[in-house]
Write an enzyme that holds these catalytic residues in place. Structure first.
Site, mmCIF file in Angstrom:
data_model
loop_
_atom_site.group_PDB
_atom_site.id
_atom_site.type_symbol
_atom_site.label_atom_id
_atom_site.label_comp_id
_atom_site.label_asym_id
_atom_site.label_seq_id
_atom_site.Cartn_x
_atom_site.Cartn_y
_atom_site.Cartn_z
ATOM 1 N N SER A 215 42.505 36.885 51.253
ATOM 2 C CA SER A 215 42.098 36.226 50.022
ATOM 3 C C SER A 215 41.278 34.972 50.354
ATOM 4 C CB SER A 215 43.327 35.927 49.156
ATOM 5 O OG SER A 215 42.949 35.655 47.832
ATOM 6 N N ASP A 331 41.980 46.508 43.884
ATOM 7 C CA ASP A 331 42.185 45.066 43.832
ATOM 8 C C ASP A 331 41.418 44.534 42.625
ATOM 9 O OD1 ASP A 331 42.345 42.344 44.179
ATOM 10 O OD2 ASP A 331 41.776 42.361 46.299
ATOM 11 N N HIS A 362 45.623 43.885 45.778
ATOM 12 C CA HIS A 362 45.136 42.728 46.525
ATOM 13 C C HIS A 362 45.826 42.592 47.874
ATOM 14 C CE1 HIS A 362 43.066 39.021 47.093
ATOM 15 N NE2 HIS A 362 44.138 38.256 47.053
#
Length: 623
Positions: A215, A331, A362
């Site tokens: 991320s 995601d 994710h």
């Protein structure tokens, strides 16, 4: 005399034997089958050397008179001291290590207002900093230190004990990890304290650095790589945000990341701002309340210089690091376009590039074997042939994530675009049909022929109805639905679908949302690929450009073309591919009052989907 000479002659041999014996006892990295192995001598965490320091950068972003210093923590095997061993570095940087702001009421932007209106001011939370020296984080150390790596962590600017200000994609977030890599190569200065002059040198580093993270932590390796810094040999970004515009906007539309309705770039700024409390007022005024407030533009959603400067695709010209990209096709937070756009550019640049895609949401790193081979080759210099491995690795729908299928590239080279056209009946269920010859759908006469009168269908916006409900409704005035024939055999989609659509509204602004789904919808399934294929959003006001908005003239048609999120999915037999067109998306867009009427001209609307095997494969699957 001869005897004495003989004894002296043996001495060098004895010394050499003893030296060899000592050398054999030294702990060194071990490699088998092209991978670094766990070494017992590196594995006792109680013997690891752990220390922290501050690396001086080339920028000053917190309003004082000195260059900002980044807080860095090092974890390394004891042999880097006791035996003078030099090792490569796995480096992870993050804005999250010292904690984040609480999720208070009013933190997010209010999304329930008319399009083009200013939302009420939101709440600005303060981060309560946590963490103790010298440990910034324990992530990755048990994975890499026993395999013969040093693990380095750093807090990004304006977070934890790092100086400066968070900018959420600004230049300092690229230059900060660059400075740390420069220090690991002896080209920048590190200090024992944030404001002192006692230096720390990375004498134990070979200078070869690999970065990874998930991320935001996956964004920073890409940010560092775009600087072209010498020593950064390879990166493994996992679900990285590669453009803050693509994270918070979509084709001119203000759109939230999935699961965080109302979030915007200034919300993320507040969320991570865990740095020195005394510097926060200056940082808030300079970055959040000036640069971001003036640039983020929640009114039009247009792409501008503010967003351009936070798009790493624009900054890749100096990039040299080998790239192993990882992402999930489902995601809906950091959407898969983020990885795909960087992967495609890296390929064109001739960089060593591979991509790993799975079918979940994710996060989700590549299998350890892939990561190990990548770092073993690029950081330890072992010739394991990883650069010649398949370029794309995709986890098929029912496989485990450590068992991807190899493909020549992504999209699948055998995928060809197939254009599907819309037949009337979308308030119930219209048909999606293909065209065998030059723009005329089978048995549809003049559809898509020039100079034909509009063939229109209308729906009414209501944000209270979810996309899932739209897809399942047998009849609805709030959406349009078009489906292919039932598949008699599976169809493999690989790549980006693109919709061409002609749309009118009875108001000056309207949201536009498009879903591709697999029907019939399966309830209570845990398999994420069972229902949603891909999605996309756009602002009809941006029909000319994502950088230019104009109010819609009620009743006038505007032509748009935009891509949906990339995907690689096998649609099983018994299903139908469905196209759902509606206005406000309950999970992602602003929520204007229900009632806006949106009209589609079917004669000027179609969707191109990437079918492995092309039109022949699709026809065969529906016979």
């Amino acid at each position: 005399m001869k005897k004495r000479q003989h004894a002296l002659g043996l001495f060098p041999l004895l010394f050499l034997a003893i030296t060899i014996g000592f050398a054999q006892e030294k702990t060194v990295p071990v490699f088998e089958n092209g991978e670094a192995q766990i070494v017992e001598g590196f594995s006792d965490y109680k013997e690891w050397i752990r220390h922290d320091l501050w690396v001086e950068t080339t920028f000053n972003t917190d309003g004082d008179t000195t260059l900002d210093r980044m807080h860095v923590a090092v974890t390394r095997p004891k042999q880097t001291d006791t035996e003078g061993l030099k090792l490569p570095v796995v480096y992870v940087s993050s804005p999250y290590f010292a904690g984040v702001a609480a999720d208070l009421p009013g933190v997010m932007w209010d999304v329930e207002h008319e399009l083009g209106e200013t939302a009420k001011e939101r709440v600005h939370p303060e981060v309560v900093r946590r963490g103790k020296r010298p440990i910034i984080s324990n992530s990755h150390i048990r994975k890499w230190v026993p395999r013969g790596y040093i693990v380095v962590h750093s807090s990004s600017p304006g977070t934890g004990l790092s100086q400066g200000s968070p900018t959420v994609g600004g230049q300092n977030e690229s230059l900060a990890p660059k400075a740390v890599i420069e220090w690991l190569n002896g080209r920048a200065k590190g200090y024992t304290t944030p404001d002192g002059n006692e230096e720390v040198k990375a004498t134990w580093s070979t200078g070869k650095v690999g970065m990874t993270g998930t991320s935001y932590n996956g964004t920073i390796p890409l940010a560092a790589a775009t600087t072209g810094v010498e020593g950064l040999e390879a990166i493994i970004p996992i679900a990285p945000n590669t453009s803050y515009y693509h994270y918070y906007r979509s084709n001119g539309l203000v759109r939230s990341p999935g699961g965080y309705l109302g979030e915007d770039i200034d919300v993320l700024y507040d969320f991570i701002h865990s740095g020195d409390e005394s510097k926060r007022p200056y940082n808030n005024k300079t970055v959040r309340d000036t640069e971001m407030k003036n640039g983020m533009d929640r009114i039009t959603g247009d792409y501008n210089k503010f967003w351009e400067g936070r798009d790493y695709l624009n900054q890749m010209s100096n990039m040299k690091a080998a790239l192993l990209m990882s992402h999930g096709f489902n995601d809906w937070n950091v959407m898969p376009e983020h990885s795909n756009r960087i992967y495609q550019k890296a390929k064109k640049m001739g960089l060593d590039t591979q991509v790993y895609y799975h079918q979940n949401g994710h996060g989700g790193p590549p299998p350890m074997t892939m990561m190990n081979r990548w770092f073993t080759h690029y950081l330890h210099g072992i010739d394991n042939g990883v650069e010649n491995d398949a370029q794309a690795w995709i986890v098929r729908e029912h496989d485990k994530q450590d068992n991807p299928t190899a493909y020549e590239a992504y999209p699948n080279p055998e995928a060809k675009s197939v254009t599907l056209y819309l037949e009337e009946g979308g308030n119930k269920t219209g048909a999606l049909t293909w065209n065998k010859q030059k723009g005329q759908a089978k048995n549809l006469g003049s559809i898509n022929a020039p100079n034909t009168k509009p063939k229109t269908e209308t729906f009414v916006d209501d944000f209270n109805i979810s996309g899932k409900e739209h897809a399942q409704a047998l009849k609805s005035e709030n959406r349009l639905l078009y489906v292919t024939p039932i598949l008699k055999s599976e169809v493999h989609l690989s790549g980006e679908s693109e919709i061409t659509i002609s749309v009118a509204s009875n108001k000056s602004a309207a949201n536009l949302s498009v879903w591709m789904v697999s029907l019939p919808w399966k309830e209570n399934t845990k398999i994420i690929t069972d229902n949603i294929i891909t999605r996309g959003w756009a602002d009809p006001q941006n029909s000319k450009s994502i950088s230019e908005s104009e109010d819609l003239k009620p009743g006038a048609f505007y032509d748009l073309k935009f891509k949906l999120q990339p995907d690689d999915q096998i649609i099983p037999a018994g299903q139908q591919i469905g196209l759902v067109i509606f206005s406000s998306d309950k999970e992602f867009t602003l929520h204007p009052k229900p009632g806006t009427k949106v009209t589609i001209d079917l004669n000027k609307t179609n969707i191109s989907i990437p079918v492995v095997g092309g039109i022949d494969a699709l026809i065969k699957a529906t016979k």
